[in-house]
Design an enzyme around this catalytic site. Structure first.
Site, PDB file in Angstrom:
ATOM      1  N   SER A   1      -1.485  -6.071  11.074  1.00 29.10           N
ATOM      2  CA  SER A   1      -0.608  -6.989  10.352  1.00 29.10           C
ATOM      3  C   SER A   1      -0.418  -8.213  11.239  1.00 29.10           C
ATOM      4  O   SER A   1       0.372  -8.199  12.185  1.00 29.10           O
ATOM      5  CB  SER A   1       0.739  -6.295  10.084  1.00 29.10           C
TER       6      SER A   1
ATOM      7  N   ASP B   1       1.124 -11.041  11.687  1.00 27.64           N
ATOM      8  CA  ASP B   1       2.278 -11.863  11.294  1.00 27.64           C
ATOM      9  C   ASP B   1       2.496 -12.988  12.292  1.00 27.64           C
ATOM     10  O   ASP B   1       3.504 -13.040  13.008  1.00 27.64           O
ATOM     11  CB  ASP B   1       3.534 -10.978  11.175  1.00 27.64           C
TER      12      ASP B   1
ATOM     13  N   LYS C   1      -4.082  -7.895   7.523  1.00 24.36           N
ATOM     14  CA  LYS C   1      -3.036  -8.253   6.559  1.00 24.36           C
ATOM     15  C   LYS C   1      -2.345  -9.513   7.046  1.00 24.36           C
ATOM     16  O   LYS C   1      -1.997  -9.622   8.221  1.00 24.36           O
ATOM     17  CB  LYS C   1      -2.028  -7.087   6.489  1.00 24.36           C
TER      18      LYS C   1
ATOM     19  N   LYS D   1       3.448  -9.470  -2.010  1.00 21.35           N
ATOM     20  CA  LYS D   1       4.526  -8.735  -2.699  1.00 21.35           C
ATOM     21  C   LYS D   1       4.926  -9.441  -3.993  1.00 21.35           C
ATOM     22  O   LYS D   1       6.086  -9.818  -4.194  1.00 21.35           O
ATOM     23  CB  LYS D   1       5.746  -8.541  -1.795  1.00 21.35           C
TER      24      LYS D   1
ATOM     25  N   ASP E   1       7.072 -10.926 -10.127  1.00 21.77           N
ATOM     26  CA  ASP E   1       7.623 -11.729 -11.229  1.00 21.77           C
ATOM     27  C   ASP E   1       6.954 -11.307 -12.542  1.00 21.77           C
ATOM     28  O   ASP E   1       6.161 -10.358 -12.571  1.00 21.77           O
ATOM     29  CB  ASP E   1       7.384 -13.223 -10.919  1.00 21.77           C
TER      30      ASP E   1
ATOM     31  N   THR F   1       3.772 -15.732 -14.622  1.00 18.62           N
ATOM     32  CA  THR F   1       4.062 -16.415 -13.346  1.00 18.62           C
ATOM     33  C   THR F   1       3.174 -15.891 -12.218  1.00 18.62           C
ATOM     34  O   THR F   1       2.617 -16.670 -11.447  1.00 18.62           O
ATOM     35  CB  THR F   1       5.554 -16.247 -12.980  1.00 18.62           C
TER      36      THR F   1
ATOM     37  N   SER G   1       9.324   0.641   4.187  1.00 21.71           N
ATOM     38  CA  SER G   1       9.692   1.254   5.472  1.00 21.71           C
ATOM     39  C   SER G   1      11.098   0.863   5.917  1.00 21.71           C
ATOM     40  O   SER G   1      11.638   1.450   6.844  1.00 21.71           O
ATOM     41  CB  SER G   1       8.692   0.815   6.549  1.00 21.71           C
TER      42      SER G   1
ATOM     43  N   GLN H   1      11.941   0.373  10.249  1.00 19.57           N
ATOM     44  CA  GLN H   1      11.955   1.724  10.829  1.00 19.57           C
ATOM     45  C   GLN H   1      10.520   2.135  11.141  1.00 19.57           C
ATOM     46  O   GLN H   1       9.633   1.974  10.303  1.00 19.57           O
ATOM     47  CB  GLN H   1      12.551   2.715   9.809  1.00 19.57           C
ATOM     48  N   TYR H   2      10.322   2.650  12.351  1.00 19.11           N
ATOM     49  CA  TYR H   2       8.973   3.014  12.776  1.00 19.11           C
ATOM     50  C   TYR H   2       8.781   4.518  12.904  1.00 19.11           C
ATOM     51  O   TYR H   2       9.713   5.245  13.271  1.00 19.11           O
ATOM     52  CB  TYR H   2       8.675   2.405  14.154  1.00 19.11           C
TER      53      TYR H   2
ATOM     54  N   GLY I   1       1.769  -4.044  13.228  1.00 21.53           N
ATOM     55  CA  GLY I   1       1.973  -5.455  13.530  1.00 21.53           C
ATOM     56  C   GLY I   1       2.392  -5.687  14.963  1.00 21.53           C
ATOM     57  O   GLY I   1       1.548  -5.748  15.875  1.00 21.53           O
TER      58      GLY I   1
END
Ligand code: 5BU
Length: 263
Positions: free
Chosen positions: A37, A39, A61, A94, A97, A101, A154, A214-215, A233
């Site tokens: 991830s 980020d 991701k 994510k 809608d 849309t 998560s 939470q991991y 991530g």
């Protein structure tokens, strides 16, 4: 005399392979069920990192809306790296809608997500029309596309984590099983191996962050919670040596996966 126009088609060998099959092949061939991830807010940095870590992962991701330097040229560069080093690109959009849309959000605007993301994440909260719309929109793209339905999150107190909700998500997956190739989940939702279960919230040493994340460990995610794919991530991004840490996560995750599924 006029010469006939030559139609040269540059074929990406991956275009014609359905995304579900491609994903499963990548996992086995690369011995990796690790999704990084990424980020990070710089696409340049993500490209650089994916050149280093791409060999260790089955999927990358990203969140395109946190990037400060997004451009279609750069995202094409990332797509090229993903093809060369053989991993999928997941945009963790994510979607949540109404159908009309999300079809626009998926194909238009600055990001034109459908052009480059092999997979996207989708909430089923608005009802199944959301998936129908994305699937229809994906049919305008000349490559195989798919999505992961967010069944369970998560984060602490997530409202997704109740049985009725999750059952609704599973039903939706079954109805749109060509386009839905798996779930974002915290437990095994179906015995069918058609659906890849992808689990975020994984860290070898931390149990959470200050904002509700939470991991669990890779072993808990795969053995305890039935994950096929482990999404990692900050455990990699914040480590001193990202490449070495990614290698360690790849090994740990695939070893547990092999013990359970391939022995
Ligand atoms: P982390 O740094 O490993 O905590 O990042 C986890 C990533 O997975 C981050 O991009 C989240 O947006 C994403 N995520 C998550 O953590 N939990 C969820 O339930 C879902 C996505 Br859905």
């Amino acid at each position: 005399m006029q010469l006939p126009t030559l139609k040269i088609e540059i074929e990406d060998k991956n275009i014609s392979i359905p995304i579900r099959q491609r994903f499963q092949t990548i996992i086995k061939e690369k011995k990796s069920n690790l999704c990084l991830s990424a980020d990070l807010t710089s696409l340049d940095e993500i490209i650089e990192l994916s050149n280093l870590i791409g060999k260790n992962i089955c999927m990358l991701k990203i969140h395109c809306d946190i990037l400060t330097d997004f451009s279609m040229d750069k995202i094409q560069e990332l797509k090229d790296v993903s093809r060369r080093l053989n991993f999928l690109l997941l945009e963790d959009r994510k979607f949540a809608d109404i159908g009309n849309t999300v079809a626009l959000q998926y194909t238009k605007g600055l990001f034109q997500i459908a052009e480059w993301a092999d997979l996207v994440t989708v909430h089923v909260l608005p009802g199944e029309g959301i998936v129908q719309a994305l699937e229809q929109a994906a049919q305008t793209i000349n490559e195989s596309r798919g999505c992961l339905l967010i069944a369970q999150m998560s984060s602490k107190g997530a409202l997704t984590n109740n049985e009725d909700y999750v059952n609704g998500v599973i039903k939706c997956a079954e109805k749109y099983s060509d386009f839905v190739i798996g779930f974002i989940s915290q437990s095994r939702l179906t015995t069918s191996d058609k659906y890849l279960h992808c689990t975020p919230g994984v860290h070898l040493t931390n149990t959470g962050d200050q904002l509700g994340q939470q991991y669990v460990t890779p072993r808990q995610a795969i053995d305890g919670r039935g994950a096929d794919i482990v999404i990692v991530g900050r455990a990699i991004l914040d480590s001193i040596n990202r490449v070495k840490t990614a290698e360690a996560y790849q090994q740990e995750c695939y070893q547990v996966y092999e013990e359970l599924h391939l022995s």
